[in-house]
Write an enzyme that holds these catalytic residues in place. Structure first.
Site, PDB file in Angstrom:
ATOM      1  N   HIS A  12      -5.868 -66.901  16.490  1.00  0.00           N
ATOM      2  CA  HIS A  12      -4.588 -67.365  17.020  1.00  0.00           C
ATOM      3  C   HIS A  12      -4.382 -68.813  16.595  1.00  0.00           C
ATOM      4  CE1 HIS A  12      -1.371 -66.857  20.246  1.00  0.00           C
ATOM      5  NE2 HIS A  12      -1.235 -68.106  19.844  1.00  0.00           N
ATOM      6  N   HIS A  14      -1.277 -71.239  14.686  1.00  0.00           N
ATOM      7  CA  HIS A  14       0.072 -71.367  14.131  1.00  0.00           C
ATOM      8  C   HIS A  14       0.076 -72.351  12.963  1.00  0.00           C
ATOM      9  CE1 HIS A  14       2.306 -69.263  17.417  1.00  0.00           C
ATOM     10  NE2 HIS A  14       1.224 -69.595  18.103  1.00  0.00           N
ATOM     11  N   ASP A  16       2.604 -73.971  11.437  1.00  0.00           N
ATOM     12  CA  ASP A  16       3.418 -75.177  11.587  1.00  0.00           C
ATOM     13  C   ASP A  16       2.950 -76.070  12.727  1.00  0.00           C
ATOM     14  OD1 ASP A  16       4.217 -73.004  13.060  1.00  0.00           O
ATOM     15  OD2 ASP A  16       6.334 -73.137  12.580  1.00  0.00           O
ATOM     16  N   HIS A 197       2.333 -62.787  22.316  1.00  0.00           N
ATOM     17  CA  HIS A 197       2.145 -63.852  23.306  1.00  0.00           C
ATOM     18  C   HIS A 197       2.622 -63.327  24.658  1.00  0.00           C
ATOM     19  CE1 HIS A 197       2.008 -66.444  19.756  1.00  0.00           C
ATOM     20  NE2 HIS A 197       1.714 -67.489  20.511  1.00  0.00           N
ATOM     21  N   GLU A 200       1.103 -66.137  29.282  1.00  0.00           N
ATOM     22  CA  GLU A 200       0.721 -67.525  28.984  1.00  0.00           C
ATOM     23  C   GLU A 200       1.214 -68.472  30.067  1.00  0.00           C
ATOM     24  OE1 GLU A 200       1.200 -70.847  25.384  1.00  0.00           O
ATOM     25  OE2 GLU A 200       2.275 -68.947  25.244  1.00  0.00           O
ATOM     26  N   ASP A 278      -4.849 -72.341  18.760  1.00  0.00           N
ATOM     27  CA  ASP A 278      -3.402 -72.231  18.906  1.00  0.00           C
ATOM     28  C   ASP A 278      -2.703 -73.131  17.879  1.00  0.00           C
ATOM     29  OD1 ASP A 278      -1.046 -71.220  19.904  1.00  0.00           O
ATOM     30  OD2 ASP A 278      -1.045 -72.400  21.732  1.00  0.00           O
TER      31      ASP A 278
END
Length: 330
Positions: A12, A14, A16, A197, A200, A278
């Site tokens: 997991h 990202h 960007d 997701h 959360e 993350d």
């Protein structure tokens, strides 16, 4: 334990949210993106959350500048390469890189070109380092549903060639899953794996829904399954892996502290977990630091680590050959 030299798996992460600050400065200048300052510390404040970040929505604002600089094939390819390079240097052996292609079409790139660029960046890194990677296509809750179908269509030809899964991300509202039943069914029929997701930011019920309605095989975060008995049961009995990112959860105030995070309690209750970052830049953390913190707080031992690692291998959306190699590392 010497965490830095142990093999790691990140499921997991990202793209960007994991850009190098120096790279953002360079690309912002190259693309004539006006910033109040191009000083390293000032730009880092635009990319990384402060300790007093109040919520997930505030956290997500840190993606604004990265999205601006990632609007060309070359910039996307470079970002993917650098992410894998950084991960390889801390002995991450396999990483699944997720991002929303729709965000990178603002200057004319097609979804196809966006995906191709990131896949090529991953390939570049694989040729140089002992790491493997795949792409997870994130679709954004709150945007028009059309982009979900378009993303699925664009990604189909890359399944097994760098793309492995579809994800739903961004702000989380209760009962969101029902909107995406048709889209996720189409994705699954085309061969995409499904991770979402959910749970959360307080809605354990959402985890139940994405498993039952969307066929989710993994859950991004899933922190709040403890407040929904059925969600907890489904995750445990169906061996659904939770992709857990403790520092991010502390940052977004999903939990008050590492000590309050349920990750180790879930692990000890035979719930499958994976440790991930993350967003390396937004949360100002790498996987070695994340794991070391958990080891310190929960006294995780080598047997725990091996169990979490092997579960992460099993949960990964890669092929059998890569999984066999990943097992050998441990």
């Amino acid at each position: 334990m010497d965490i830095k030299n142990l093999p790691k798996i990140e499921l997991h992460c990202h793209l960007d949210g994991s850009l190098r600050v120096d790279t953002v400065i360079e690309l912002a200048k190259k693309e004539n993106i006006q910033l109040d300052s191009y000083n390293y510390d000032d730009v880092k404040k635009l990319l990384a959350v402060p300790e007093d970040c109040n919520s997930l929505d505030e956290y997500l604002k840190r993606f604004d500048l990265p999205i601006k600089v990632l609007q060309t094939e070359g910039n996307l390819r470079r970002a993917a390469y650098e992410l894998l390079e950084d991960a390889a240097k801390e002995n991450v052996k396999y990483i699944e890189v997720r991002f929303a292609p729709i965000f990178h079409t603002q200057k004319g790139l097609t979804l196809d070109k966006v995906l191709e660029s990131v896949i090529n960046g991953i390939k570049d890194a694989q040729e140089k380092y002992d790491i493997k990677g795949n792409v997870i296509i994130s679709c954004i809750r709150g945007l028009d549903l059309d982009h979900v179908y378009e993303s699925i269509d664009a990604g189909e030809k890359y399944i097994g060639k760098g793309v492995v899964a579809i994800d739903l991300a961004a702000s989380e509202k209760e009962n969101f899953a029902i909107e995406y039943v048709d889209a996720m069914k189409i994705a699954k029929n085309k061969g995409f794996r499904i991770t979402v997701h959910a749970g959360e930011t307080g809605f354990g019920k959402n985890v139940r829904d994405v498993i039952n309605l969307l066929g989710a095989e993994r859950i991004g975060h899933g922190v709040y399954i403890y407040n929904d008995k059925e969600a907890y049961r489904l995750v445990k009995e169906n061996k659904v892996t939770l992709e857990m990112c403790p520092k991010s959860n502390v940052d977004t105030k999903a939990v008050k502290s590492y000590e309050a995070h349920p990750i180790y309690k879930y692990h000890k209750d035979s719930i499958k977990i994976n440790i991930s970052t993350d967003n390396r830049t937004v949360s100002n953390i790498n996987l070695t630091e994340e794991t070391n913190k958990l080891v310190d707080v929960f006294n995780i031992n080598m047997n725990d680590y091996k169990e979490i690692y092997l579960n992460s291998v099993n949960a990964a959306f890669c092929d059998k050959e890569i999984k066999a190699q990943l097992v050998k590392y441990i």
